[in-house]
Scaffold this active site. Structure first.
Site, PDB file in Angstrom:
ATOM      1  N   GLY A   1      33.212  -3.364 -54.330  1.00 54.35           N
ATOM      2  CA  GLY A   1      31.959  -4.053 -54.605  1.00 54.35           C
ATOM      3  C   GLY A   1      30.816  -3.477 -53.800  1.00 54.35           C
ATOM      4  O   GLY A   1      31.023  -2.764 -52.815  1.00 54.35           O
ATOM      5  N   SER A   2      29.603  -3.779 -54.226  1.00 51.16           N
ATOM      6  CA  SER A   2      28.427  -3.299 -53.502  1.00 51.16           C
ATOM      7  C   SER A   2      27.286  -4.283 -53.686  1.00 51.16           C
ATOM      8  O   SER A   2      27.270  -5.074 -54.637  1.00 51.16           O
ATOM      9  CB  SER A   2      28.013  -1.909 -53.994  1.00 51.16           C
ATOM     10  OG  SER A   2      27.665  -1.948 -55.364  1.00 51.16           O
ATOM     11  N   GLY A   3      26.342  -4.227 -52.746  1.00 55.18           N
ATOM     12  CA  GLY A   3      25.184  -5.105 -52.798  1.00 55.18           C
ATOM     13  C   GLY A   3      23.976  -4.405 -52.225  1.00 55.18           C
ATOM     14  O   GLY A   3      23.982  -3.190 -51.998  1.00 55.18           O
ATOM     15  N   GLY A   4      22.928  -5.207 -51.956  1.00 60.82           N
ATOM     16  CA  GLY A   4      21.682  -4.629 -51.495  1.00 60.82           C
ATOM     17  C   GLY A   4      21.775  -3.933 -50.160  1.00 60.82           C
ATOM     18  O   GLY A   4      21.048  -2.978 -49.902  1.00 60.82           O
ATOM     19  N   PHE A   5      22.680  -4.406 -49.277  1.00 61.67           N
ATOM     20  CA  PHE A   5      22.750  -3.853 -47.932  1.00 61.67           C
ATOM     21  C   PHE A   5      24.038  -3.085 -47.646  1.00 61.67           C
ATOM     22  O   PHE A   5      24.257  -2.678 -46.511  1.00 61.67           O
ATOM     23  CB  PHE A   5      22.591  -4.962 -46.891  1.00 61.67           C
ATOM     24  CG  PHE A   5      21.177  -5.464 -46.765  1.00 61.67           C
ATOM     25  CD1 PHE A   5      20.164  -4.647 -46.294  1.00 61.67           C
ATOM     26  CD2 PHE A   5      20.865  -6.754 -47.144  1.00 61.67           C
ATOM     27  CE1 PHE A   5      18.865  -5.110 -46.186  1.00 61.67           C
ATOM     28  CE2 PHE A   5      19.569  -7.226 -47.035  1.00 61.67           C
ATOM     29  CZ  PHE A   5      18.567  -6.409 -46.565  1.00 61.67           C
ATOM     30  N   GLY A   6      24.886  -2.880 -48.633  1.00 63.10           N
ATOM     31  CA  GLY A   6      26.086  -2.126 -48.316  1.00 63.10           C
ATOM     32  C   GLY A   6      27.147  -2.165 -49.390  1.00 63.10           C
ATOM     33  O   GLY A   6      26.945  -2.696 -50.484  1.00 63.10           O
TER      34      GLY A   6
ATOM     35  N   VAL B   1      31.490  -2.778 -50.079  1.00 60.31           N
ATOM     36  CA  VAL B   1      32.723  -3.389 -49.588  1.00 60.31           C
ATOM     37  C   VAL B   1      33.916  -2.600 -50.120  1.00 60.31           C
ATOM     38  O   VAL B   1      33.964  -2.237 -51.295  1.00 60.31           O
ATOM     39  CB  VAL B   1      32.834  -4.866 -50.022  1.00 60.31           C
ATOM     40  CG1 VAL B   1      34.134  -5.481 -49.501  1.00 60.31           C
ATOM     41  CG2 VAL B   1      31.641  -5.660 -49.504  1.00 60.31           C
TER      42      VAL B   1
ATOM     43  N   LYS C   1      33.334  -3.799 -44.823  1.00 56.96           N
ATOM     44  CA  LYS C   1      31.951  -3.749 -45.287  1.00 56.96           C
ATOM     45  C   LYS C   1      31.168  -2.737 -44.469  1.00 56.96           C
ATOM     46  O   LYS C   1      31.103  -2.830 -43.239  1.00 56.96           O
ATOM     47  CB  LYS C   1      31.291  -5.127 -45.178  1.00 56.96           C
ATOM     48  CG  LYS C   1      29.886  -5.174 -45.774  1.00 56.96           C
ATOM     49  CD  LYS C   1      29.383  -6.597 -45.894  1.00 56.96           C
ATOM     50  CE  LYS C   1      28.085  -6.674 -46.669  1.00 56.96           C
ATOM     51  NZ  LYS C   1      27.622  -8.066 -46.876  1.00 56.96           N
TER      52      LYS C   1
ATOM     53  N   ASP D   1      22.666 -18.440 -48.086  1.00 63.85           N
ATOM     54  CA  ASP D   1      22.841 -17.746 -49.365  1.00 63.85           C
ATOM     55  C   ASP D   1      24.117 -18.219 -50.057  1.00 63.85           C
ATOM     56  O   ASP D   1      24.865 -17.416 -50.611  1.00 63.85           O
ATOM     57  CB  ASP D   1      22.867 -16.235 -49.164  1.00 63.85           C
ATOM     58  CG  ASP D   1      22.692 -15.465 -50.473  1.00 63.85           C
ATOM     59  OD1 ASP D   1      22.165 -16.063 -51.447  1.00 63.85           O
ATOM     60  OD2 ASP D   1      23.061 -14.275 -50.534  1.00 63.85           O
TER      61      ASP D   1
END
Length: 329
Positions: A67-72, A74, A87, A188
């Protein structure tokens, strides 16, 4: 935004350690611009109740992106032979926000609870052969499963019984109860940040927006930069008012509504929704059949309405809605 957790606050007074240095963007020690961290490996009972400020890189193997998001990003991997989640927090255009996100991830690192994803180790030090220019830090966590509630609610075709929704919501509520008792506000909470283990246990994850409220401070805390997801953001945050555990209660109300209806809370333009939430008390509809045809649904409707009330003082505490939900099973 929160400061990094001092290692000394996590250790018994009589616990001796050798310390090494790990660069920190947000703290300075008396001897220079470094955060003092333990360099030795924990053993025995201490190993089960402390997170480590050192990652043993040779033991971290078989990393696979999940997985991935705005800050990094996983990864799933193994650490000392156990399956873990890793992460890697990257530096985006806003470097300060990236660093704050990394340290915020550690706000709950000292807490151990069955419904909170446990941090095992974290560091800003990366071996030269593994380091990349945009890497801020690395966090090793327990692996809590591949499925989050977002996927469960919207991605699966199987029926989701009301009783199971209540069980999942109790897991989330108990996690909030523990966080709030220790002065941590998640900021969040949403289905995507709640993981479902193979044993069917919900665990709150992703503390990159979290905030540590100081019990000794007499000042009111306001957020200059609002993180989190706009559909789950409490009105007082949108208005720049005080940050309190009640903002998580608001998000919990939206999340519980999603569990029961399996529908998106809002549709339409983002700015319109934000304006209507603050100015006109816009909330998701509670006229769905699940809230009117069943006793459990009727009670959940009343609880949800209090959780997302525009007045934070009306919202129940996590202690309160843990009790209210528990009697429904």
């Amino acid at each position: 935004m929160p400061s990094p957790i001092p290692v000394t606050r996590l250790l018994p007074k009589d616990f001796g350690l050798e310390f090494g240095a790990c660069s920190s963007p947000l703290t300075k020690t008396a001897s220079g611009s470094t955060l003092r961290v333990p360099t030795n490996k924990f053993h025995g009972k201490v190993a089960h109740r402390l997170w480590s400020s050192v990652i043993h890189w040779r033991e971290l193997q078989a990393l696979e992106p999940i997985g991935s998001g705005g800050f990094g990003t996983v990864f799933r991997g193994t650490y000392f032979g156990e399956t873990v989640a890793v992460k890697k927090v990257k530096c985006v255009k806003n470097k300060l926000a990236s660093r704050q996100s990394f340290w915020a991830e550690l706000n709950a690192a000292h807490l151990h609870h069955q419904n909170i994803v446990r941090v095992l180790a974290a560091t800003t030090c990366t071996p030269a052969h593994l380091n990349t220019k945009d890497n801020i830090g690395t966090i090793v966590m327990e692996f809590a499963g591949n499925i989050n509630l977002q996927k469960l609610i919207y991605g699966l075709t199987d029926l989701l019984p009301v009783e199971k929704c209540i069980k999942y919501s109790i897991d989330i509520a108990r996690a909030l109860q523990h966080l709030h008792a220790h002065g941590v506000v998640h900021l969040d909470l949403k289905p995507a940040n709640v993981l479902l283990s193979e044993q069917g246990v919900c665990k709150i994850a992703d503390f990159g927006c979290s905030f540590k409220i100081s019990s000794t401070s007499d000042t009111v805390t306001h957020m200059n930069e609002i993180g989190g997801t706009f559909t789950h953001r409490a009105p007082e945050l949108l208005k720049g008012e005080e940050v309190s555990p009640r903002v998580d209660v608001y998000s919990f109300g939206i999340t519980l509504w999603q569990l029961l209806t399996r529908e998106p809370p809002y549709e339409g333009d983002r700015q319109y929704i934000l304006y209507a939430v603050v100015g006109y008390n816009l909330r998701p509809l509670t006229s769905r059949n699940v809230f009117t045809q069943f006793f459990i649904g009727q009670n959940c409707q009343k609880l949800i309405s209090r959780c997302w009330d525009g007045d934070p003082s009306i919202r129940p505490t996590a202690d309160k809605f843990v009790d209210e939900l528990s009697v429904l099973l």
